[in-house]
Design an enzyme around this catalytic site. Structure first.
Site, PDB file in Angstrom:
ATOM      1  N   ALA A  95       0.817  -1.213   0.000  1.00 54.15           N
ATOM      2  CA  ALA A  95       0.000   0.000   0.000  1.00 54.15           C
ATOM      3  C   ALA A  95       0.853   1.267   0.000  1.00 54.15           C
ATOM      4  CB  ALA A  95      -0.900  -0.002   1.236  1.00 54.15           C
ATOM      5  N   LYS A  96       2.100   1.141   0.435  1.00 53.43           N
ATOM      6  CA  LYS A  96       3.060   2.258   0.469  1.00 53.43           C
ATOM      7  C   LYS A  96       2.459   3.511   1.095  1.00 53.43           C
ATOM      8  CE  LYS A  96       6.011   0.240  -3.019  1.00 53.43           C
ATOM      9  NZ  LYS A  96       5.220  -0.871  -3.585  1.00 53.43           N
ATOM     10  N   ARG A  97       1.845   3.331   2.275  1.00 55.60           N
ATOM     11  CA  ARG A  97       1.236   4.437   2.984  1.00 55.60           C
ATOM     12  C   ARG A  97       2.253   5.201   3.822  1.00 55.60           C
ATOM     13  NH1 ARG A  97      -2.351   2.612  -0.219  1.00 55.60           N
ATOM     14  NH2 ARG A  97      -4.526   2.436   0.435  1.00 55.60           N
TER      15      ARG A  97
END
Lengths: 271, 271
Positions: A95-97
């Site tokens: 998700a690379k949040r």
């Protein structure tokens, strides 16, 4: 899941393969488009065909969000299907949040509690208080971008920052954060020679390695420099496996591709 | 929406206020919890009460994702409500996305096409090919993190990278990318003195400024150093406005807080 359990699964399956689930309606076998939930049916078939060869699955959230509500439903069904049927599998929400503290807490809740993933990928740019809320979850894992597999990795990640490449600074700083034992790192396979340097900073951490296959990285090179005494690697392959065929035999062909990688891994592990 | 249209809206409303929609079920007025979709009802009431005082709304995707499918549905209803009823409003998906090229394309599709936001926030760590897929959408805007308002901003963003602070390097590099005219930047209000330096690199770009209010930034300081001849600022306020009251008068109180900010902005604009 603990890293100890992940290590045991790797030894048992003789594999450290993670299959990336990047379901694209323009690429999945056309006969699936007639089903009610093509994305879930596609994922389910891939999982059923490969779960004994892979230790992890990594749904890429973008490929679900692009289909809106229906896509989010497919993501939910996919993670539930894995957790219900293959509880030994290590699940990664790619998700690379990353955001300010109270917002990162909400993302952690979304992926660790609501969806019940074992891990989530995060971006480091906003620093300590953007990552620590994820680290607060015990037996959940936060996989931070260090050195990525794309061309743009060289724009900022390898800049000389205070005397060393930025990605090294990111690694060194991150190990000082609270609950940093819950950190893993993304390190692209396309840069195998960097693994030796990275292992000096994070000798014990698991590294999630994209870039094998479609992106051109070499498995043996990555293992040569990146493996530690607990294996310490999760090598992701998505397109080369999930899109091995567009026919009704897609799951069978995916299994064949996964088996090739698993056997290469078994050789490397010497098991 | 074009930046010209955004500028016209600012002059008409005498405001460059953006209201952050961070709906948290533990913070919204309890009487709303009895409705079928408390998050949407909360957002709708805030929007109805403030749309003539604000030029933008910024739903923070984390606060929707944390509630799973139901949360994503609330996000969809919120953006549709704004687009259907207040088409002049500039909408920002505060999502802080960023991934390799084909994945970023899917995120761009999710926010620009499926949800029809005017803009989305992105993280720069993965470089050019992680951002350019967003920039390919004409009259859509990509708001890249430069210097954020949180404490962790000083972990990496202000490191000396090749002779200048990393955030400056990020700004300078980004203006060389294809369709960079579609870029805006996040610059935190808590660091007003940095705006003068930033304006030397991106004199004409709109800057999205969080950190006024709850995070302690000063509006007049930000404007002194950050405003350009097209205003060039969107100042975000979330908690101070949307959580002004927990009672049934929450929307009214939110309007009072928004009005205070709008009037301060009107003074600064000299309109």
């Amino acid at each position: 899941m603990t890293t100890q359990q992940l290590h045991e699964q790797i030894l048992q399956k003789k594999s450290f393969l993670c299959v990336g689930l990047d379901p694209d309606l323009t690429k999945i076998p056309p006969h699936l488009l007639e089903t009610e939930d093509p994305i879930f049916e596609f994922n389910k078939a891939i999982i059923d065909a490969t779960h004994d060869l892979a230790v992890g699955y990594k749904p890429n959230t973008a490929f679900f969000e692009a289909y809106g509500l229906k896509g989010w439903m497919s993501l939910q069904k996919t993670i539930e299907y894995i957790n219900d049927n293959f509880p030994e599998i290590f699940t990664i929400a790619d998700a690379k949040r990353g955001d300010i503290g109270n917002t990162s807490s909400m993302y952690a809740k979304a992926f660790f509690e609501d969806l019940n993933f074992d891990s989530v990928t995060v971006a480091p740019y906003m620093g300590k208080d953007s990552v620590e809320p994820f680290l607060a979850f015990e037996n959940k894992h936060t996989i931070m971008l260090a050195l990525t597999s794309n061309e743009g990795a060289f724009d900022f990640q390898t800049l000389n920052a205070n005397g060393k490449e930025l990605y090294k600074q990111v690694l060194e700083t991150s190990i000082t954060w609270k609950n940093s034992h819950n950190l893993m790192y993304v390190v692209g396979a396309t840069k195998a020679e960097y693994f030796a340097e990275i292992r000096k900073i994070v000798p014990d951490s698991f590294l999630l390695v994209p870039g094998i296959g479609a992106q051109g990285g070499s498995l043996s090179e990555v293992c040569k420099y990146g493996m530690n005494d607990k294996v310490g690697l999760l090598v992701n392959s998505a397109r080369a496996i999930i899109y091995a065929s567009k026919g009704t035999d897609f799951a069978e062909k995916a299994r064949e591709e996964a088996l090739k990688v698993q056997q290469e891994m078994q050789d490397i592990l010497g098991l």
